[in-house]
Design a protein around this motif. Structure first.
Motif, short mmCIF file in Angstrom:
data_model
loop_
_atom_site.label_atom_id
_atom_site.label_comp_id
_atom_site.label_asym_id
_atom_site.label_seq_id
_atom_site.Cartn_x
_atom_site.Cartn_y
_atom_site.Cartn_z
N VAL A 23 28.46 53.08 39.00
CA VAL A 23 28.61 53.28 37.56
C VAL A 23 30.09 53.42 37.22
CG1 VAL A 23 28.16 54.87 35.64
CG2 VAL A 23 26.31 54.24 37.20
N GLY A 24 30.83 54.15 38.05
CA GLY A 24 32.28 54.27 37.85
C GLY A 24 32.96 52.91 37.90
N GLY A 25 32.51 52.03 38.82
CA GLY A 25 33.06 50.68 38.90
C GLY A 25 32.76 49.88 37.64
N ALA A 26 31.54 50.02 37.12
CA ALA A 26 31.16 49.29 35.91
C ALA A 26 31.93 49.81 34.70
CB ALA A 26 29.66 49.39 35.67
N LEU A 27 31.98 51.14 34.54
CA LEU A 27 32.70 51.72 33.40
C LEU A 27 34.20 51.46 33.51
CD1 LEU A 27 30.87 55.14 32.95
CD2 LEU A 27 30.67 53.08 31.53
N GLY A 28 34.72 51.59 34.73
CA GLY A 28 36.14 51.28 34.95
C GLY A 28 36.43 49.82 34.66
N GLY A 29 35.49 48.95 35.03
CA GLY A 29 35.65 47.52 34.74
C GLY A 29 35.70 47.24 33.26
N VAL A 30 34.85 47.92 32.49
CA VAL A 30 34.85 47.73 31.03
C VAL A 30 36.18 48.20 30.43
CG1 VAL A 30 33.86 48.53 28.84
CG2 VAL A 30 32.36 47.85 30.70
N LEU A 31 36.58 49.43 30.76
CA LEU A 31 37.83 49.96 30.21
C LEU A 31 39.03 49.11 30.63
CD1 LEU A 31 39.41 52.08 28.62
CD2 LEU A 31 39.42 53.49 30.69
N ALA A 32 39.09 48.80 31.92
CA ALA A 32 40.20 47.98 32.42
C ALA A 32 40.17 46.58 31.80
CB ALA A 32 40.12 47.88 33.95
N ILE A 64 33.70 37.87 25.65
CA ILE A 64 32.41 38.17 26.31
C ILE A 64 32.49 37.86 27.79
CG2 ILE A 64 29.98 37.46 26.47
CD1 ILE A 64 30.13 37.07 23.35
N PHE A 65 32.93 36.67 28.14
CA PHE A 65 32.99 36.28 29.56
C PHE A 65 34.03 37.11 30.32
CE2 PHE A 65 31.16 32.22 27.86
CZ PHE A 65 29.91 32.38 28.45
N HIS A 66 35.15 37.41 29.68
CA HIS A 66 36.16 38.24 30.33
C HIS A 66 35.59 39.62 30.67
CE1 HIS A 66 39.86 40.32 31.23
NE2 HIS A 66 39.60 41.18 30.26
N LEU A 67 34.87 40.22 29.74
CA LEU A 67 34.30 41.55 29.99
C LEU A 67 33.20 41.49 31.05
CD1 LEU A 67 34.39 43.10 26.42
CD2 LEU A 67 35.88 43.62 28.37
N VAL A 68 32.43 40.41 31.06
CA VAL A 68 31.43 40.25 32.13
C VAL A 68 32.14 40.19 33.49
CG1 VAL A 68 29.73 38.65 33.13
CG2 VAL A 68 29.65 39.20 30.68
N HIS A 69 33.19 39.40 33.57
CA HIS A 69 33.97 39.32 34.82
C HIS A 69 34.52 40.69 35.19
CE1 HIS A 69 35.04 34.81 33.96
NE2 HIS A 69 33.81 34.95 34.40
N ALA A 70 35.07 41.40 34.20
CA ALA A 70 35.69 42.70 34.44
C ALA A 70 34.68 43.69 35.02
CB ALA A 70 36.30 43.24 33.15
N VAL A 71 33.47 43.71 34.47
CA VAL A 71 32.44 44.62 34.98
C VAL A 71 32.02 44.22 36.38
CG1 VAL A 71 30.05 45.40 34.66
CG2 VAL A 71 31.61 45.33 32.71
N LEU A 72 31.78 42.93 36.59
CA LEU A 72 31.37 42.47 37.93
C LEU A 72 32.43 42.79 38.98
CD1 LEU A 72 29.68 39.05 37.10
CD2 LEU A 72 28.56 41.17 37.83
N PHE A 73 33.69 42.50 38.66
CA PHE A 73 34.76 42.80 39.62
C PHE A 73 34.93 44.30 39.83
CE2 PHE A 73 36.61 38.44 38.63
CZ PHE A 73 36.23 37.91 39.84
N GLY A 74 34.64 45.10 38.80
CA GLY A 74 34.67 46.55 38.95
C GLY A 74 33.58 47.05 39.89
N VAL A 75 32.38 46.50 39.74
CA VAL A 75 31.28 46.88 40.62
C VAL A 75 31.55 46.39 42.05
CG1 VAL A 75 28.81 46.52 41.10
CG2 VAL A 75 29.58 47.04 38.77
#
Length: 158
Positions: A23-32, A64-75
């Protein structure tokens, strides 16, 4: 990450990973991703290029796609911290933050520097030369990695 898997109340028996760290990776991915996206949108003017990777050249699709990438890379970052060769180390908050920074550099060099130009070329869209290690992109990825690392380090200590 200091507790053993059996002692860690956050490790999910179903998936074998620390769900709080994921969850930290996903939330961090969104914020980052938002912080990096603001740089991409306002300083670099390339957000529609991200949408172009999926044949939708618009700023909205790019976000949209950038944020999807950001969350996936965070996880993926959070999963990587738990990968057996790394999981044996008791990474403290500073080490996790620095690993996040290193992850940002790796994403810049591989994903943005090599994969994205190849992908754009395969889509018959204008593509930068290989490798594409532009300074502005590198700065964005450093912001992404540092932010992700700090958020995951915080999640690890909760």
């Amino acid at each position: 990450m200091g507790a053993t898997e059996a002692d860690d109340r956050h490790v999910s028996e179903e998936i074998g990973f620390d769900d709080q760290l994921l969850v930290g990776g996903a939330l961090g991915g969104v914020l980052a991703g938002v912080l990096m996206g603001l740089l991409m949108h306002y300083r670099m003017g390339i957000m529609e290029v991200v949408g172009g990777l999926y044949s939708v050249e618009s700023v909205t699709a790019g976000w949209i796609f950038h944020l999807v990438h950001a969350v996936l890379f965070g996880v993926f970052f959070a999963i990587g911290l738990q990968w057996r060769p790394f999981a044996k180390y008791d990474f403290g908050p500073l080490a996790i933050a620095l690993l996040g920074l290193a992850w940002g550099v790796a994403l810049w060099m591989v994903a943005a520097g090599v994969i994205m130009p190849l992908w754009l070329d395969a889509m018959a869209l204008p593509a930068p030369d290989l490798p594409n290690w532009a300074t502005k992109s590198g700065t964005g990825h450093l912001v992404y990695g540092a932010t992700l690392g700090v958020v995951v380090a915080i999640a690890d200590r909760l």
